[in-house]
Design a protein around this motif. Structure first.
Motif, mmCIF file in Angstrom:
data_model
loop_
_atom_site.group_PDB
_atom_site.id
_atom_site.type_symbol
_atom_site.label_atom_id
_atom_site.label_comp_id
_atom_site.label_asym_id
_atom_site.label_seq_id
_atom_site.Cartn_x
_atom_site.Cartn_y
_atom_site.Cartn_z
ATOM 1 N N SER A 8 10.062 -19.684 0.998
ATOM 2 C CA SER A 8 9.676 -18.426 1.626
ATOM 3 C C SER A 8 10.028 -17.248 0.723
ATOM 4 O O SER A 8 9.356 -16.214 0.760
ATOM 5 C CB SER A 8 10.309 -18.272 3.010
ATOM 6 O OG SER A 8 11.698 -18.441 2.931
ATOM 7 N N ARG A 12 7.374 -14.486 -0.299
ATOM 8 C CA ARG A 12 7.584 -13.058 -0.042
ATOM 9 C C ARG A 12 7.278 -12.225 -1.278
ATOM 10 O O ARG A 12 6.646 -11.162 -1.186
ATOM 11 C CB ARG A 12 9.016 -12.814 0.428
ATOM 12 C CG ARG A 12 9.282 -11.377 0.793
ATOM 13 C CD ARG A 12 10.456 -11.212 1.728
ATOM 14 N NE ARG A 12 10.186 -11.806 3.034
ATOM 15 C CZ ARG A 12 11.076 -11.876 4.024
ATOM 16 N NH1 ARG A 12 12.279 -11.405 3.858
ATOM 17 N NH2 ARG A 12 10.742 -12.408 5.192
ATOM 18 N N LYS A 135 8.179 -17.030 12.901
ATOM 19 C CA LYS A 135 8.711 -17.206 11.549
ATOM 20 C C LYS A 135 7.598 -17.089 10.499
ATOM 21 O O LYS A 135 7.766 -16.420 9.474
ATOM 22 C CB LYS A 135 9.391 -18.572 11.427
ATOM 23 C CG LYS A 135 10.731 -18.669 12.148
ATOM 24 C CD LYS A 135 11.348 -20.055 11.995
ATOM 25 C CE LYS A 135 11.694 -20.375 10.575
ATOM 26 N NZ LYS A 135 12.881 -19.672 10.055
ATOM 27 N N GLY A 138 6.650 -13.612 9.962
ATOM 28 C CA GLY A 138 7.673 -12.925 9.172
ATOM 29 C C GLY A 138 7.595 -13.304 7.703
ATOM 30 O O GLY A 138 7.711 -12.457 6.809
ATOM 31 N N MET A 139 7.388 -14.579 7.441
ATOM 32 C CA MET A 139 7.349 -15.067 6.061
ATOM 33 C C MET A 139 6.119 -14.571 5.307
ATOM 34 O O MET A 139 6.196 -14.246 4.126
ATOM 35 C CB MET A 139 7.319 -16.603 6.049
ATOM 36 C CG MET A 139 8.625 -17.274 6.444
ATOM 37 S SD MET A 139 8.313 -19.065 6.585
ATOM 38 C CE MET A 139 9.967 -19.680 6.911
ATOM 39 N N GLN A 141 4.032 -12.017 6.282
ATOM 40 C CA GLN A 141 3.759 -10.579 6.396
ATOM 41 C C GLN A 141 2.263 -10.301 6.489
ATOM 42 O O GLN A 141 1.783 -9.267 6.013
ATOM 43 C CB GLN A 141 4.331 -9.836 5.176
ATOM 44 C CG GLN A 141 5.836 -9.791 5.173
ATOM 45 C CD GLN A 141 6.325 -8.948 6.324
ATOM 46 O OE1 GLN A 141 6.110 -7.752 6.386
ATOM 47 N NE2 GLN A 141 6.929 -9.591 7.312
#
Lengths: 279, 279
Positions: A8, A12, A135, A138-139, A141
């Motif tokens: 991750s 990112r 998750k 979030g990872m 985006q």
């Protein structure tokens, strides 16, 4: 060239470079074993985003049945070839330890909409879905996420969760893709015997017949019972449910007083088939 | 000039314009009734961010005691004046209906670390904290969030949740700010009578004495019991807890084998005081 990313942190960084150039990122969360249903999501993502991430993660947290988890089909090389052909930018395929490292302790749960139907027959399933989807959002985006209407209840749960947690992503539902004979595409279909495969389209056919009867004025229960009986006679096994519900909130419906969805789950041999249609 | 925003849609637009110019956004989540403890967070946020949002929301979901919720002090005009003086860019002060609109159904919970101490005495409290903090991070899209060490367990819960849900924000813990006599600043302190206010600093003093004794080799239980007895004699009420725990994971500790934190919650009159110190 589709880049395969497993961490991750690396994902990112990749996404950060895209975002700095103002790109809109689309994500298609999957459990792999990709078929034309998934590919239609990928094509929609391609149309609506500057960069496309497909995630493949067979999420243990959403399997209430360990046997189903073990038997879930996996073929990453084949999946990757399909994604390359569609020009997907990144395949994010993290291991279980990357998603749930030591000490992991957080759960996202959605009450109400996740409780009937699949929620009643697969305890904990939607907690697993809501948690992993939070998750993945979030990872990655991502600004848009693409889900199939095949898993209608899941789509509603994800929409609810994104609104409730103010996650800055738009959820796009895409129509169920069917075989020519009407069977909804599913990664689990490969586990049907050839005889079962021949019977399987009757689920969709009977649902359509029931929907037509309801629209023509047959009482909901009568129409659904007729469909259940017909499939039982055709060798289908235990019914988990065949119900008419409100399309968004999945509340029980006894007549066509608002936009409705018919949802079904039934065993055929060892395989649990699910399907749903607008009524 | 601090802009007051009450709708998350308006906040999102504001933040989007900042982000387009590459600005780093810091957020300080509060329940208002601001004191120097909060202001030290605001100053740290100012130092570490290009734009600062302070949120004020007395979150009903984290109050297990309805009476505590009713009595929680509120004075937005005064709070706003303090924030203006520090050059805060936005005060985000949504109403309850904006945060929990009709149909809201999602809960974020963190197991393990949220269970002992405050978790044991305030059932549901940390679910409320984890859920509202997830929402505020989604609404503000901040890159950094500033929390006081005064609520040590809350700080650990928030760090866990951010890591577990891969929320792209860095959590900054800031030291507890104390009155000159050692009392940890808290919005609830205004509810102490003048007599109670005079006794209140003894909590911190006894904790420091116990910490010193433990560092000097006194058994943990002996040192903690001495502190408890001393405060009982000084008119303090029921103890919820006075414990030595590992600093990060909050596991029980019987000796100083790893970085430790002493945490306390005790009634003084009608007011529940909490405090914690490094040991």
């Amino acid at each position: 060239m589709t880049q395969v990313i497993r961490s991750s942190a690396e994902l990112r960084e990749k996404v950060a470079t895209w975002k700095r150039s103002g790109m809109l990122v689309g994500v298609v969360p999957t459990m792999g074993a990709l078929h034309d249903g998934h590919m239609s999501l990928v094509r929609e993502a391609r149309k609506q985003s500057d960069r496309v991430i497909v995630t493949i993660f067979v999420n243990p947290m959403q399997f209430n049945n360990p046997d189903d988890l073990t038997k879930y089909p996996r073929d990453e090389a084949h999946d990757l070839a399909l994604l390359e052909a569609e020009g997907v930018d990144v395949l994010f395929a993290p291991g279980v330890d990357e998603v749930y490292p030591n000490g992991f302790a957080t759960k996202v749960s959605v009450s109400g909409i996740s409780e009937p139907l699949e929620g009643a027959f697969r305890p904990g399933h939607f907690d697993g879905v809501a948690t992993v989807v939070s998750k993945l959002f979030g990872m990655t985006q991502a600004g848009r996420a693409f889900f199939g209407e095949k898993d209608w209840q899941q789509l509603q749960v994800v929409k609810r969760l994104v609104e409730d947690l103010n996650i800055p992503i738009r959820i796009i539902g895409c129509p169920t893709i069917r075989e020519e004979d009407g069977l909804a595409m599913s990664s689990r279909n490969v586990r049907l015997t050839s005889e079962e495969r021949a019977s399987a389209p009757k689920l969709h056919a009977q649902m359509q017949a029931a929907a037509e009867a309801i629209r023509a004025g047959t009482p909901v229960e009568t129409a659904l019972n007729a469909a259940k009986d017909a499939l039982q006679a055709e060798g289908f096994g235990t019914w988990d449910y065949l119900e008419l519900r409100t399309a968004d909130g999945l509340r029980p419906l006894e007549s066509l007083s608002e936009p409705a969805r018919m949802l079904a789950a039934v065993m055929l041999g060892d395989v649990r088939l699910i399907d749903n249609i607008a009524v």
